[in-house]
Design a protein around this motif. Structure first.
Motif, PDB file in Angstrom:
ATOM      1  N   ASP A 167      33.593  23.765 -15.151  1.00  0.00           N
ATOM      2  CA  ASP A 167      33.828  24.830 -14.171  1.00  0.00           C
ATOM      3  C   ASP A 167      32.504  25.547 -13.924  1.00  0.00           C
ATOM      4  OD1 ASP A 167      36.650  24.478 -13.880  1.00  0.00           O
ATOM      5  OD2 ASP A 167      36.905  25.436 -15.825  1.00  0.00           O
ATOM      6  N   LEU A 168      31.981  25.400 -12.731  1.00  0.00           N
ATOM      7  CA  LEU A 168      30.711  26.013 -12.381  1.00  0.00           C
ATOM      8  C   LEU A 168      30.959  27.177 -11.430  1.00  0.00           C
ATOM      9  CD1 LEU A 168      27.600  25.996 -12.446  1.00  0.00           C
ATOM     10  CD2 LEU A 168      27.657  24.386 -10.505  1.00  0.00           C
ATOM     11  N   PHE A 169      30.454  28.345 -11.806  1.00  0.00           N
ATOM     12  CA  PHE A 169      30.553  29.547 -10.975  1.00  0.00           C
ATOM     13  C   PHE A 169      29.164  29.833 -10.418  1.00  0.00           C
ATOM     14  CE2 PHE A 169      33.908  29.652 -14.043  1.00  0.00           C
ATOM     15  CZ  PHE A 169      35.007  30.162 -13.365  1.00  0.00           C
ATOM     16  N   VAL A 170      29.065  30.005  -9.105  1.00  0.00           N
ATOM     17  CA  VAL A 170      27.752  30.222  -8.488  1.00  0.00           C
ATOM     18  C   VAL A 170      27.722  31.592  -7.824  1.00  0.00           C
ATOM     19  CG1 VAL A 170      27.208  27.787  -8.183  1.00  0.00           C
ATOM     20  CG2 VAL A 170      28.474  28.980  -6.390  1.00  0.00           C
ATOM     21  N   PHE A 171      26.587  32.257  -7.988  1.00  0.00           N
ATOM     22  CA  PHE A 171      26.394  33.603  -7.434  1.00  0.00           C
ATOM     23  C   PHE A 171      25.071  33.632  -6.691  1.00  0.00           C
ATOM     24  CE2 PHE A 171      24.230  37.683  -7.720  1.00  0.00           C
ATOM     25  CZ  PHE A 171      25.168  38.538  -7.128  1.00  0.00           C
ATOM     26  N   ASP A 172      25.071  34.340  -5.571  1.00  0.00           N
ATOM     27  CA  ASP A 172      23.839  34.542  -4.818  1.00  0.00           C
ATOM     28  C   ASP A 172      23.913  35.914  -4.158  1.00  0.00           C
ATOM     29  OD1 ASP A 172      21.587  32.330  -3.598  1.00  0.00           O
ATOM     30  OD2 ASP A 172      21.776  34.215  -2.524  1.00  0.00           O
ATOM     31  N   THR A 173      22.764  36.548  -4.003  1.00  0.00           N
ATOM     32  CA  THR A 173      22.754  37.836  -3.310  1.00  0.00           C
ATOM     33  C   THR A 173      23.144  37.675  -1.841  1.00  0.00           C
ATOM     34  OG1 THR A 173      20.378  37.563  -2.949  1.00  0.00           O
ATOM     35  CG2 THR A 173      21.060  38.883  -4.845  1.00  0.00           C
ATOM     36  N   ASP A 174      23.033  36.447  -1.334  1.00  0.00           N
ATOM     37  CA  ASP A 174      23.530  36.120   0.001  1.00  0.00           C
ATOM     38  C   ASP A 174      24.826  35.325  -0.183  1.00  0.00           C
ATOM     39  OD1 ASP A 174      24.148  35.142   2.487  1.00  0.00           O
ATOM     40  OD2 ASP A 174      22.148  34.359   2.928  1.00  0.00           O
ATOM     41  N   PRO A 175      25.990  35.993  -0.081  1.00  0.00           N
ATOM     42  CA  PRO A 175      27.258  35.304  -0.358  1.00  0.00           C
ATOM     43  C   PRO A 175      27.496  34.071   0.507  1.00  0.00           C
ATOM     44  CG  PRO A 175      27.597  37.677  -0.243  1.00  0.00           C
ATOM     45  CD  PRO A 175      26.205  37.416   0.242  1.00  0.00           C
ATOM     46  N   SER A 176      26.948  34.056   1.714  1.00  0.00           N
ATOM     47  CA  SER A 176      27.167  32.896   2.579  1.00  0.00           C
ATOM     48  C   SER A 176      26.539  31.645   1.986  1.00  0.00           C
ATOM     49  CB  SER A 176      26.599  33.157   3.977  1.00  0.00           C
ATOM     50  OG  SER A 176      25.190  33.278   3.958  1.00  0.00           O
ATOM     51  N   ARG A 177      25.433  31.806   1.267  1.00  0.00           N
ATOM     52  CA  ARG A 177      24.793  30.636   0.653  1.00  0.00           C
ATOM     53  C   ARG A 177      25.620  30.096  -0.502  1.00  0.00           C
ATOM     54  NH1 ARG A 177      18.343  31.153  -0.050  1.00  0.00           N
ATOM     55  NH2 ARG A 177      18.980  32.499  -1.775  1.00  0.00           N
ATOM     56  N   SER A 178      26.090  30.984  -1.382  1.00  0.00           N
ATOM     57  CA  SER A 178      26.888  30.517  -2.526  1.00  0.00           C
ATOM     58  C   SER A 178      28.212  29.932  -2.049  1.00  0.00           C
ATOM     59  CB  SER A 178      27.121  31.655  -3.518  1.00  0.00           C
ATOM     60  OG  SER A 178      27.718  32.772  -2.889  1.00  0.00           O
ATOM     61  N   GLN A 179      28.813  30.546  -1.054  1.00  0.00           N
ATOM     62  CA  GLN A 179      30.081  30.033  -0.529  1.00  0.00           C
ATOM     63  C   GLN A 179      29.877  28.676   0.149  1.00  0.00           C
ATOM     64  OE1 GLN A 179      31.276  33.318   1.936  1.00  0.00           O
ATOM     65  NE2 GLN A 179      31.774  34.623   0.180  1.00  0.00           N
ATOM     66  N   GLY A 180      28.760  28.531   0.851  1.00  0.00           N
ATOM     67  CA  GLY A 180      28.470  27.255   1.493  1.00  0.00           C
ATOM     68  C   GLY A 180      28.243  26.149   0.488  1.00  0.00           C
ATOM     69  N   LEU A 181      27.490  26.448  -0.573  1.00  0.00           N
ATOM     70  CA  LEU A 181      27.253  25.447  -1.617  1.00  0.00           C
ATOM     71  C   LEU A 181      28.550  25.059  -2.302  1.00  0.00           C
ATOM     72  CD1 LEU A 181      25.431  23.745  -3.444  1.00  0.00           C
ATOM     73  CD2 LEU A 181      25.094  25.788  -4.869  1.00  0.00           C
ATOM     74  N   ALA A 182      29.356  26.060  -2.660  1.00  0.00           N
ATOM     75  CA  ALA A 182      30.625  25.769  -3.328  1.00  0.00           C
ATOM     76  C   ALA A 182      31.524  24.901  -2.453  1.00  0.00           C
ATOM     77  CB  ALA A 182      31.335  27.075  -3.696  1.00  0.00           C
ATOM     78  N   ALA A 183      31.559  25.193  -1.165  1.00  0.00           N
ATOM     79  CA  ALA A 183      32.399  24.407  -0.255  1.00  0.00           C
ATOM     80  C   ALA A 183      31.927  22.965  -0.170  1.00  0.00           C
ATOM     81  CB  ALA A 183      32.409  25.059   1.129  1.00  0.00           C
ATOM     82  N   ARG A 184      30.606  22.776  -0.065  1.00  0.00           N
ATOM     83  CA  ARG A 184      30.079  21.404   0.015  1.00  0.00           C
ATOM     84  C   ARG A 184      30.397  20.619  -1.252  1.00  0.00           C
ATOM     85  NH1 ARG A 184      25.410  24.037   1.684  1.00  0.00           N
ATOM     86  NH2 ARG A 184      24.263  23.369  -0.181  1.00  0.00           N
ATOM     87  N   MET A 185      30.296  21.277  -2.394  1.00  0.00           N
ATOM     88  CA  MET A 185      30.539  20.578  -3.644  1.00  0.00           C
ATOM     89  C   MET A 185      32.022  20.323  -3.871  1.00  0.00           C
ATOM     90  SD  MET A 185      27.551  21.977  -6.177  1.00  0.00           S
ATOM     91  CE  MET A 185      27.752  20.532  -7.215  1.00  0.00           C
ATOM     92  N   ARG A 186      32.863  21.229  -3.409  1.00  0.00           N
ATOM     93  CA  ARG A 186      34.308  20.977  -3.504  1.00  0.00           C
ATOM     94  C   ARG A 186      34.707  19.796  -2.626  1.00  0.00           C
ATOM     95  NH1 ARG A 186      34.729  26.683  -3.564  1.00  0.00           N
ATOM     96  NH2 ARG A 186      35.250  26.677  -1.335  1.00  0.00           N
ATOM     97  N   ASP A 187      34.010  19.621  -1.517  1.00  0.00           N
ATOM     98  CA  ASP A 187      34.269  18.467  -0.659  1.00  0.00           C
ATOM     99  C   ASP A 187      33.977  17.156  -1.387  1.00  0.00           C
ATOM    100  OD1 ASP A 187      35.094  20.020   1.443  1.00  0.00           O
ATOM    101  OD2 ASP A 187      33.163  19.976   2.497  1.00  0.00           O
ATOM    102  N   MET A 188      33.134  17.232  -2.423  1.00  0.00           N
ATOM    103  CA  MET A 188      32.832  16.051  -3.235  1.00  0.00           C
ATOM    104  C   MET A 188      33.669  16.031  -4.514  1.00  0.00           C
ATOM    105  SD  MET A 188      28.686  15.702  -2.753  1.00  0.00           S
ATOM    106  CE  MET A 188      28.272  17.452  -2.888  1.00  0.00           C
ATOM    107  N   ASP A 189      34.733  16.868  -4.524  1.00  0.00           N
ATOM    108  CA  ASP A 189      35.676  16.929  -5.655  1.00  0.00           C
ATOM    109  C   ASP A 189      35.063  17.503  -6.929  1.00  0.00           C
ATOM    110  OD1 ASP A 189      37.804  15.883  -4.151  1.00  0.00           O
ATOM    111  OD2 ASP A 189      37.145  13.834  -4.538  1.00  0.00           O
ATOM    112  N   TYR A 190      34.093  18.414  -6.773  1.00  0.00           N
ATOM    113  CA  TYR A 190      33.538  19.109  -7.922  1.00  0.00           C
ATOM    114  C   TYR A 190      34.168  20.498  -8.018  1.00  0.00           C
ATOM    115  CZ  TYR A 190      29.880  15.532  -7.527  1.00  0.00           C
ATOM    116  OH  TYR A 190      29.192  14.350  -7.432  1.00  0.00           O
ATOM    117  N   GLN A 191      34.342  20.971  -9.252  1.00  0.00           N
ATOM    118  CA  GLN A 191      34.974  22.264  -9.479  1.00  0.00           C
ATOM    119  C   GLN A 191      33.905  23.351  -9.462  1.00  0.00           C
ATOM    120  OE1 GLN A 191      38.270  22.958  -9.639  1.00  0.00           O
ATOM    121  NE2 GLN A 191      37.637  25.106  -9.669  1.00  0.00           N
TER     122      GLN A 191
END
Length: 293
Positions: A167-191
């Protein structure tokens, strides 16, 4: 382009045919040890190998000059470039193609010029994963916090999944970047979960700094040191200074630690192979790094 030519005059006549010229594009990179590792490995292999620092700060160039610089380096015969902060994602629009790793990660740190084509690769991912496997082989990997989701952060997140983080939790001072990364990785079936407040998650097995915070140019710590405790592990991608404030405080708190030196060495090992088509000696490149450091 004329002003760029003036600033980069020493690169406009790069010498004899057959020489290999590589550049490193970034800001505040005067302390980089990549030139030492690459040049000494090139010499060891009998190559006419040259590695140039192209520091946009030292050259007083704006970010908008990135494409012009890449055009110029390709024109004068460079074999390729390494790319570091803050250009690992900005470089994408100046390339013709991406290797599969770079395409999935969405960031590039190595570009090959080949017959009018500019192909982007990402050796940061493999470099961090290899460093992690060697430096933190037995640590728990269930819940991990990564701070920073820019160009280097995207590669590190992929590497963390590859080395077994559940389970990887990602944080960025720019929420759009962390949300974008998380979405791309979830598309590859990563948690992967993007969070907007680090304190919203109670505990982590490990914490990774993938931001520039801790570099000489950006002093400080990316996380409250009160969150560090024995039994955790802490990794940093920064290697100058070699021991960041984060690594120092983590060691004092009893954490296992992984400094950024391993990632710096191993990404260079893989990049050298891409630039030259030759297998470099990771042992010799490590020795070069340690001697220079």
């Amino acid at each position: 382009m004329a002003n760029l030519g003036s600033n980069l005059a020493e690169l406009l006549d790069i010498g004899a045919k057959g020489a290999i010229h590589i550049g490193l594009l970034g800001r505040g990179i005067g302390a980089s040890l990549s030139p030492t590792m690459h040049r000494q490995e090139g010499e060891r292999q009998g190559l006419d190998y040259h590695y140039h620092l192209i520091d946009f700060d030292a050259l007083a160039l704006g970010n908008e000059h990135l494409g012009d610089v890449v055009d110029l380096l390709e024109k004068v015969g460079f074999r390729g470039v390494n790319v570091t902060h803050p250009f690992k994602q900005a470089i994408l629009e100046h390339l013709n193609d991406l290797a599969p790793d770079a395409k999935q990660i969405g960031a590039v740190n190595t570009v090959i010029f080949d017959g009018g084509q500019r192909v982007g690769h990402n050796t940061d991912c493999w470099g961090f994963a290899e460093s992690f496997r060697l430096g933190l082989p037995q640590v728990p990997r269930k819940r991990v916090l990564q701070i920073g989701t820019g160009g280097a952060g995207a590669a590190v997140a992929r590497a963390l999944i590859e080395v077994g983080v559940e389970d990887l939790f990602v944080f960025d001072t720019d929420p759009s970047r962390s949300q974008g990364l998380a979405a791309r990785m979830r598309d590859m079936d990563y948690q992967v979960t993007a969070i907007t407040d680090i304190s919203s998650v109670s505990s982590f097995d490990g914490i990774v700094n993938a931001t520039p915070i801790g570099m000489d140019k950006y002093p400080g710590m990316p996380v409250d040191p009160e969150r560090l405790g024995a039994g955790q592990w802490v990794a940093d991608i920064i290697y100058f200074p070699r021991e960041t404030q984060l690594i120092s405080r983590a060691e004092a708190a009893g954490c296992s630690t992984l400094p950024g030196t391993g990632m710096a060495i191993f990404q260079a090992v893989k990049a050298f192979e891409l630039f030259t088509g030759r297998i470099p000696s990771r042992e010799e490149m490590t020795r070069s790094f340690q001697a220079a450091d």
